[in-house]
Motif scaffolding. Structure first.
Motif, PDB file in Angstrom:
ATOM      1  N   CYS A   1       0.865  -1.179   0.000  1.00 27.34           N
ATOM      2  CA  CYS A   1       0.000   0.000   0.000  1.00 27.34           C
ATOM      3  C   CYS A   1       0.900   1.227   0.000  1.00 27.34           C
ATOM      4  CB  CYS A   1      -0.895  -0.020   1.232  1.00 27.34           C
ATOM      5  SG  CYS A   1      -1.955   1.429   1.430  1.00 27.34           S
TER       6      CYS A   1
ATOM      7  N   TRP B   1      -5.318  -1.684   8.000  1.00 27.08           N
ATOM      8  CA  TRP B   1      -5.497  -2.789   7.065  1.00 27.08           C
ATOM      9  C   TRP B   1      -6.778  -3.525   7.463  1.00 27.08           C
ATOM     10  CZ3 TRP B   1      -2.859  -4.055   2.702  1.00 27.08           C
ATOM     11  CH2 TRP B   1      -1.592  -3.488   2.516  1.00 27.08           C
TER      12      TRP B   1
ATOM     13  N   CYS C   1      -6.258  -1.294   2.374  1.00 24.33           N
ATOM     14  CA  CYS C   1      -5.599  -0.377   3.284  1.00 24.33           C
ATOM     15  C   CYS C   1      -6.386   0.934   3.288  1.00 24.33           C
ATOM     16  CB  CYS C   1      -4.137  -0.124   2.914  1.00 24.33           C
ATOM     17  SG  CYS C   1      -3.848   0.718   1.346  1.00 24.33           S
TER      18      CYS C   1
END
Lengths: 110, 113
Positions: free
Chosen positions: A23, A34, A89
């Motif tokens: 991410c 997350w 994310c």
């Protein structure tokens, strides 16, 4: 507007393999989360990281936050079919208005 | 403790109709956020409420509205439904406006035909 890029978009692996998903942000994260989402359900929070360089472990999942707080990775060891899902994310720089990446769709085959 | 409860789970509506979705947050959570999720756009922020006040709003037309009650329960309304409004609508509650993450409900799957 902050943009979150997740890679890879899709990942299909065999049970027992290891994997890493990423991410990346166009600017510094405030706090990074997350999530994992299964089809037809809401995302489930896995972890929150706030400090540059931070590493958190959740059983076979290891989360790293980049020193500059602009990137993060999720590593899964010995993946299992139960790990299958969409990994998202999210950044909370704009409090109450989180920005989500498009996610990585993970399939773990038995 | 009970999680975030969204009702109904599934809805089928006709273009032009309106719809109201309901969300009960985790007890003690005063911040409630709504997101729209579609395959093409991912999770898009709709609005956030705290103590009955809308604090943040996303880039959605005025047909999308919401409110929060004194017990922190929230509703969102979509008027004059369009085919493109078909999506999974997710409600999320949090203690600190999402700083430590959200607890999401299972969502309401809205299909507009």
């Amino acid at each position: 507007t902050q943009l979150l890029e997740q890679s890879p978009q899709f990942l299909s692996i065999q049970e027992g393999e290891n994997l890493t998903v990423y991410c990346n942000s166009s600017s510094v994260f405030s706090s990074l989360q997350w999530y994992r989402q299964e089809p037809g359900e809401g995302p489930v929070l896995l972890v929150t990281v706030v400090t540059g360089g931070e590493v958190k472990k959740l059983k076979r999942l290891t989360f790293q936050f980049g020193d500059a707080r602009k990137d993060s990775s999720l590593h899964i060891t010995a993946a299992q079919p139960g790990d299958t899902g969409l990994y998202l994310c999210a950044d909370n720089t704009n409090a109450g208005k989180s920005t989500f990446g498009d996610g990585t769709t993970l399939t773990v085959k038995p | 403790k009970a999680g975030v409860t969204q009702t109904p789970r599934y809805l089928i509506k006709t273009r032009g109709q309106q719809v109201t979705l309901s969300c009960s947050p985790i007890s003690g959570h005063r911040s409630v956020s709504w997101y729209q999720q579609t395959p093409g756009q991912g999770l898009q922020f709709l609005f956030e409420y705290f103590s009955e006040t809308q604090r943040n709003k996303g880039n959605f037309p005025g047909r999308f509205s919401g409110r929060q009650f004194s017990n922190s329960r929230s509703e969102m309304n979509v008027s004059t439904l369009e085919l493109g409004d078909s999506a999974l609508y997710l409600c999320a509650s949090s203690l600190r406006a999402g700083y430590y993450g959200y607890t999401f409900g299972s969502g309401t799957r809205l299909t507009v035909v």
